[in-house]
Each structure stands twice: as structure tokens, then as C-alpha cells.
Design a protein around this motif. Structure first.
Motif, PDB file in Angstrom:
ATOM      1  N   GLN A   8       0.834  -1.214   0.000  1.00  0.00           N
ATOM      2  CA  GLN A   8       0.000   0.000   0.000  1.00  0.00           C
ATOM      3  C   GLN A   8       0.864   1.258   0.000  1.00  0.00           C
ATOM      4  O   GLN A   8       0.561   2.232  -0.697  1.00  0.00           O
ATOM      5  N   THR A  55     -10.218   4.235  -0.030  1.00  0.00           N
ATOM      6  CA  THR A  55      -9.754   3.909   1.326  1.00  0.00           C
ATOM      7  C   THR A  55      -9.231   2.478   1.317  1.00  0.00           C
ATOM      8  O   THR A  55      -9.973   1.556   0.907  1.00  0.00           O
ATOM      9  N   TYR A  56      -7.984   2.304   1.773  1.00  0.00           N
ATOM     10  CA  TYR A  56      -7.409   0.959   1.816  1.00  0.00           C
ATOM     11  C   TYR A  56      -8.059   0.158   2.950  1.00  0.00           C
ATOM     12  O   TYR A  56      -8.246   0.674   4.061  1.00  0.00           O
ATOM     13  N   TYR A  60      -5.891  -5.221   1.501  1.00  0.00           N
ATOM     14  CA  TYR A  60      -5.727  -4.743   0.123  1.00  0.00           C
ATOM     15  C   TYR A  60      -4.310  -5.020  -0.306  1.00  0.00           C
ATOM     16  O   TYR A  60      -3.384  -4.750   0.475  1.00  0.00           O
ATOM     17  N   PRO A  65     -10.376  -2.112  -2.457  1.00  0.00           N
ATOM     18  CA  PRO A  65     -10.464  -0.937  -1.578  1.00  0.00           C
ATOM     19  C   PRO A  65     -11.914  -0.434  -1.538  1.00  0.00           C
ATOM     20  O   PRO A  65     -12.765  -0.836  -2.337  1.00  0.00           O
TER      21      PRO A  65
END
Length: 251
Positions: A8, A55-56, A60, A65
């Protein structure tokens, strides 16, 4: 074991370098950010725009997401629904790999398609207005031609409408003569003499004869009374000549 946090962070750095002017970090825990996507300009400079919020989640990219359309410009509700459906489809197809760039690229292409649709709609609307204008012009031309044709043909003359016209015409002429006579009287126009009336109206030279013929008062002339008038020795130059004395001598 997959290091989700590392993947990420690496993707976030790449996304920031790809979209430096439209990328904004909203929070770190959880990692949340926005990317503004704008379409290419249309024929008249029109554009559509969507700001995507991602938004992670913890796992992920093995799990998709979270996303939403944070704000938008010039998009219809149906366009928003299509974009959300597209994101869902692309996320399902790319599970297991970082996908933010793929999702944003798909939305970019969708926005360009929307602008093309808008352009086509505008062109169709323009053509529709042009067709309506042409149809209106044709109708107006036909109307003018029909009016001109009726005006050229005029009204068919019948005995009935001719008699109506004649009566109306005679009334108008009588009224016109009355007005002229009144105007002449008010202007103090002198009355015509007998000679002027005779010269103006040649019907007067037969009016008396016609009157006599109509009444039967014919005048007879005895021509014998004038048979010897040429034998008379009339000297008009003699100042002493008096026809009365001549008659008295004969008596």
C-alpha cells in the motif's frame, strides 16, 4: 506472507507521482485519499469531472479498496451510477494486484465517453433544431404561396355578388357627389351660367326638343310669309328708312 502495508505504501508513492496535481491524502489510519479525474475537453470546451475517494482495507490488494464519488461536475445521476458499476467490475477483475491506477484509468476513459455522448447529443439537438427551422420555413412558404394564389385568382363573379357590389358602388358614388357638392358650396364656388352648363353638358342641346316632342307642342312655321322677302328693296344704309312709315303708305 504478503506485506499489505508495504504494498500500500509503494502504491501510494507511485500514485502521488502520477497524479501530483489531483492527488490528496485525507488520512493515514486508515489510509484514505482522493484523486480528481477530468475528461478531455469537448467541441465547445465542455468537460465532466469526478473526484474519487479511495480507502485501503487491511488486506488490500487481496480485497478491493473502498471507493465513492467524493464530488462531481456536469455528471448526471445515470453517469454516476455507471461509474460506480465500472469500479466494481474492474476491482473484481484485478483482485490480488494493486489496482488504483487501473481504476482511475477506467474512470478517465468513461468520462471521455460521457463527453462524446454529450457532443453527439448536442449535434443531434442542433440537427433537430435545423430540421424544425426548415420545416417551419417550408410551411411558411406554402402558406405565402397559397395566399398569393388566392389573391391572384380573386373572387369568382356571380350575379348575386355583382348586384351587391353594384348597389354598394352606386351608394358610394352618390355619397361622393354629395360631398363634392357640399364642399363646392362651402368654398363659395360660383354657379355656372347657361352657356357654361351647355358647354359642360352636351345633353342640353337636345333637351328642349325632347321636351317638345314629349309634350306634343310642335311649332309649325308658315313659310309663305317669307316668300317675297327677297323682293323687298331694303336699303339699310338709308338713315331715313322707316319700315313703319312704309307700312302706313300701303294702308
Amino acid at each position: 506472507m504478503t506485506d499489505y502495508a508495504e504494498e500500500q505504501r509503494n502504491e501510494l508513492e507511485a500514485i502521488e507521482s502520477i497524479y501530483p496535481d489531483s492527488f490528496t491524502v485525507l488520512s493515514d489510519e486508515p489510509t484514505s485519499f482522493t484523486i480528481t479525474v477530468t475528461s478531455v475537453a469537448g467541441e465547445h470546451g465542455e468537460t465532466v469531472e469526478a473526484t474519487l475517494k479511495f480507502t485501503y482495507v487491511k488486506k488490500y490488494p487481496d480485497e478491493p479498496p473502498l471507493w465513492e464519488i467524493h464530488s462531481q461536475e456536469n455528471l448526471e445521476d445515470s453517469d454516476v451510477e455507471d461509474i460506480l458499476t465500472l469500479l466494481q467490475q474492474q476491482a473484481e477483475e484485478n483482485l490480488g494486484v494493486v489496482m488504483i491506477f487501473i481504476l482511475v484509468t477506467a474512470v478517465q476513459e468513461k468520462l471521455n465517453e460521457i463527453v462524446d455522448v454529450m457532443k453527439n447529443r448536442q449535434e443531434e439537438e442542433k440537427q433537430r433544431r435545423e430540421r424544425e427551422a426548415e420545416e417551419a420555413e417550408k410551411v411558411e412558404t406554402i402558406h405565402i404561396q397559397s395566399v398569393q394564389k388566392v389573391a391572384f385568382q380573386g373572387t369568382v363573379v356571380t350575379i348575386e355578388n355583382f348586384l351587391v357590389w353594384k348597389a354598394k358602388f352606386e351608394l358610394e358614388m352618390a355619397e361622393l357627389r354629395r360631398k363634392r357638392q357640399k364642399e363646392e358650396e362651402q368654398a363659395g364656388k360660383p354657379k355656372l351660367t347657361g352657356k357654361q352648363l351647355f358647354e359642360k353638358d352636351h345633353n342640353l342641346d337636345t333637351s328642349d326638343i325632347q321636351f317638345l316632342e314629349d309634350t306634343g307642342n310642335n311649332v309649325e312655321v308658315d313659310e309663305s310669309l317669307f316668300q317675297d322677302i327677297e323682293d323687298l328693296d331694303l336699303d339699310e344704309e338709308d338713315p331715313d328708312f322707316d319700315p313703319l312709315e312704309m307700312g302706313s303708305d300701303e294702308d
